[in-house]
Design a protein around this motif. Sequence first.
Motif, PDB file in Angstrom:
ATOM      1  N   ASP A   1      35.284  29.547  45.685  1.00  0.00           N
ATOM      2  CA  ASP A   1      35.043  28.849  44.425  1.00  0.00           C
ATOM      3  C   ASP A   1      33.993  29.616  43.630  1.00  0.00           C
ATOM      4  N   LEU A   2      34.339  29.990  42.394  1.00  0.00           N
ATOM      5  CA  LEU A   2      33.376  30.657  41.525  1.00  0.00           C
ATOM      6  C   LEU A   2      33.530  30.152  40.104  1.00  0.00           C
ATOM      7  N   GLN A   3      32.528  30.425  39.304  1.00  0.00           N
ATOM      8  CA  GLN A   3      32.566  30.114  37.882  1.00  0.00           C
ATOM      9  C   GLN A   3      32.222  31.370  37.094  1.00  0.00           C
ATOM     10  N   MET A   4      32.827  31.459  35.913  1.00  0.00           N
ATOM     11  CA  MET A   4      32.663  32.663  35.105  1.00  0.00           C
ATOM     12  C   MET A   4      31.834  32.364  33.864  1.00  0.00           C
ATOM     13  N   ASP A   5      30.886  33.266  33.560  1.00  0.00           N
ATOM     14  CA  ASP A   5      30.229  33.237  32.261  1.00  0.00           C
ATOM     15  C   ASP A   5      31.238  33.636  31.180  1.00  0.00           C
ATOM     16  N   ARG A   6      30.841  33.507  29.921  1.00  0.00           N
ATOM     17  CA  ARG A   6      31.740  33.850  28.825  1.00  0.00           C
ATOM     18  C   ARG A   6      32.111  35.332  28.875  1.00  0.00           C
ATOM     19  N   TYR A   7      33.358  35.620  28.518  1.00  0.00           N
ATOM     20  CA  TYR A   7      33.841  36.998  28.522  1.00  0.00           C
ATOM     21  C   TYR A   7      34.916  37.151  27.447  1.00  0.00           C
ATOM     22  N   SER A   8      35.265  38.397  27.160  1.00  0.00           N
ATOM     23  CA  SER A   8      36.286  38.681  26.164  1.00  0.00           C
ATOM     24  C   SER A   8      37.674  38.590  26.793  1.00  0.00           C
ATOM     25  N   THR A   9      38.610  37.951  26.090  1.00  0.00           N
ATOM     26  CA  THR A   9      39.984  37.895  26.593  1.00  0.00           C
ATOM     27  C   THR A   9      40.669  39.254  26.493  1.00  0.00           C
ATOM     28  N   PHE A  10      40.040  40.208  25.810  1.00  0.00           N
ATOM     29  CA  PHE A  10      40.557  41.572  25.855  1.00  0.00           C
ATOM     30  C   PHE A  10      40.299  42.188  27.224  1.00  0.00           C
ATOM     31  N   ALA A  11      39.223  41.751  27.876  1.00  0.00           N
ATOM     32  CA  ALA A  11      38.899  42.247  29.211  1.00  0.00           C
ATOM     33  C   ALA A  11      39.667  41.494  30.288  1.00  0.00           C
ATOM     34  N   LEU A  12      39.876  40.216  30.085  1.00  0.00           N
ATOM     35  CA  LEU A  12      40.599  39.393  31.059  1.00  0.00           C
ATOM     36  C   LEU A  12      41.418  38.373  30.274  1.00  0.00           C
ATOM     37  N   ALA A  13      42.721  38.593  30.192  1.00  0.00           N
ATOM     38  CA  ALA A  13      43.604  37.686  29.449  1.00  0.00           C
ATOM     39  C   ALA A  13      43.691  36.341  30.153  1.00  0.00           C
ATOM     40  N   ASP A  14      44.030  35.309  29.382  1.00  0.00           N
ATOM     41  CA  ASP A  14      44.109  33.965  29.952  1.00  0.00           C
ATOM     42  C   ASP A  14      45.098  33.900  31.110  1.00  0.00           C
ATOM     43  N   TYR A  15      46.246  34.577  30.970  1.00  0.00           N
ATOM     44  CA  TYR A  15      47.245  34.503  32.046  1.00  0.00           C
ATOM     45  C   TYR A  15      46.738  35.187  33.310  1.00  0.00           C
ATOM     46  N   GLU A  16      45.895  36.222  33.152  1.00  0.00           N
ATOM     47  CA  GLU A  16      45.324  36.888  34.319  1.00  0.00           C
ATOM     48  C   GLU A  16      44.342  35.965  35.028  1.00  0.00           C
ATOM     49  N   SER A  17      43.522  35.258  34.243  1.00  0.00           N
ATOM     50  CA  SER A  17      42.583  34.309  34.834  1.00  0.00           C
ATOM     51  C   SER A  17      43.314  33.218  35.604  1.00  0.00           C
ATOM     52  N   GLU A  18      44.419  32.741  35.050  1.00  0.00           N
ATOM     53  CA  GLU A  18      45.202  31.701  35.721  1.00  0.00           C
ATOM     54  C   GLU A  18      45.810  32.204  37.021  1.00  0.00           C
ATOM     55  N   GLU A  19      46.094  33.503  37.082  1.00  0.00           N
ATOM     56  CA  GLU A  19      46.674  34.079  38.296  1.00  0.00           C
ATOM     57  C   GLU A  19      45.631  34.337  39.377  1.00  0.00           C
ATOM     58  N   GLY A  20      44.341  34.332  38.996  1.00  0.00           N
ATOM     59  CA  GLY A  20      43.286  34.519  39.983  1.00  0.00           C
ATOM     60  C   GLY A  20      42.437  35.749  39.786  1.00  0.00           C
ATOM     61  N   TYR A  21      42.667  36.482  38.696  1.00  0.00           N
ATOM     62  CA  TYR A  21      41.837  37.657  38.432  1.00  0.00           C
ATOM     63  C   TYR A  21      40.479  37.218  37.874  1.00  0.00           C
ATOM     64  N   VAL A  22      39.442  37.987  38.200  1.00  0.00           N
ATOM     65  CA  VAL A  22      38.080  37.660  37.778  1.00  0.00           C
ATOM     66  C   VAL A  22      37.367  38.943  37.359  1.00  0.00           C
ATOM     67  N   LEU A  23      36.285  38.774  36.634  1.00  0.00           N
ATOM     68  CA  LEU A  23      35.398  39.883  36.288  1.00  0.00           C
ATOM     69  C   LEU A  23      34.126  39.726  37.108  1.00  0.00           C
TER      70      LEU A  23
END
Length: 351
Positions: free
Chosen positions: A55-77
Motif C-alpha cells: 500500500d502506497l500513496q503518491m504525491d502530485r505528479y504530471s500525467t505526462f510522466a504517468l498516465a491515468d491508465y498506467e496508474s490504474e494498472e499499478g505503475y508508480v513513480l
Amino acid sequence: MGEAHRIRFEPVDIEIEATEDETVLDAAFRQGIMPLHGCKEGQCSSCKSFLLDGDLQMDRYSTFALADYESEEGYVLLCRAHAYSDLDIELINYDEDMLRAGLPVVTVTARVEAIEALTHDISLLRVLVSGPDQLRFHPGQYVDIGIPGSPEHRSFSMANLPNDRDSGLDFIIKRYPGGKFSGLLEGELSAGDPLEITGPYGTFTLRASSERRLVFIGGGAGMAPILSVLRQIAAKGGFDREVVFYYGARTEADLFLLDEMRALDRHIPNFRFVPCLSDTADADWDALGVDGWSGTVTSVADESEAALAESDVYMCGPPPMIDAGLQVLEARSVPQEQIFYDKFTVSAEAG
C-alpha cells in the motif's frame, strides 16, 4: 518521523527501509541505492516502476510522466511514492551495477570560491565544501543547490573530478534572465557566500564494463557532466575505446574550453572533439584550432556516425536537443540500453 516499512526491489533482490514521510526514491538515496531517475519531481517518468504488492500513496505528479491508465494498472513513480506498508516493487528500467554503486545522498554547506564568465551567458561557479562533511560523487552526477533565502533549489552537474575536498566543485551554468539561481551569478553571489548542496544524484555515468565506442552529444551547459566523464577517462590512462564528443552551440562566441578539448586529444588516444554551430555557416575553424561543422549537433552526429547502433551514446543538454537526439537514435535502431541522457531544464523559472 512516520512508521518505517520494508521495500523490496525486484528483480534485483535489493531491500531498503522507507519511512512514511519520505519518498521511496529518497529512501533509496539515503541508503546508497541509486535507481534510475531524472527530475525527482514527478515530471519525467525515469523512475517509473510497477507495484507488485503493498500500500502506497503518491504525491502530485504530471500525467505526462504517468498516465491515468498506467496508474490504474499499478505503475508508480518512485519519486512521488510514500510507503504505508511493506512494498514489493518491480523496477522497469535499471542498471544493476549503478544501483549497487550508489553513494549516500548528503547535505553539506559550501562557500563560493569563484565565479568566472565562460561566454556571454555561461558561467563557471566554483565552490568549496566547508566544515567536516564531504560530498562524494561519480563523474557525470549532479547535486541540488539551494537558492539562498528560498526553500527552492536548482540542479547542476559537476564538471570536475571527485578529487580531495580541497579541489572543490565546479559547475558550468547557463544564465537566464530572471533565473532564480543563475541570475544570482550576475553580481548577487560573491566569493565567501554560503550555499547548501545536496547530492549526489543521477546515473549519467560511464559504464566501464562496456567495450563499445563512446559517442557524447552535448549542448550549452550540458558540457558539464560530459566534461567530468571525459576527465575521468583521461585520468585513467590506457583507455582504448574510441571517443567522440559532438558539442552544439549557436556561434563561435558560444564555444568555450577549446584549449582543454585540444588537450584531451593528447590524453585520450582515440578522442575527437566536433563542435557544431547551428547559426554559423562559415566559421573560421583554422583560427579556432578545431575541426567543426555547421548544423545542429544532433543532425551532424546523425550524418557523421555510421555506427551509432554499435556505440554507447551519452547526451546532455536542453530538452529540444535531447528530444531530437532520441528521434535520431530511434531511427538508427540504437538499443535503449546503450542510451544515457540528462535533459537540462531551460526556462527562467527553472534557472
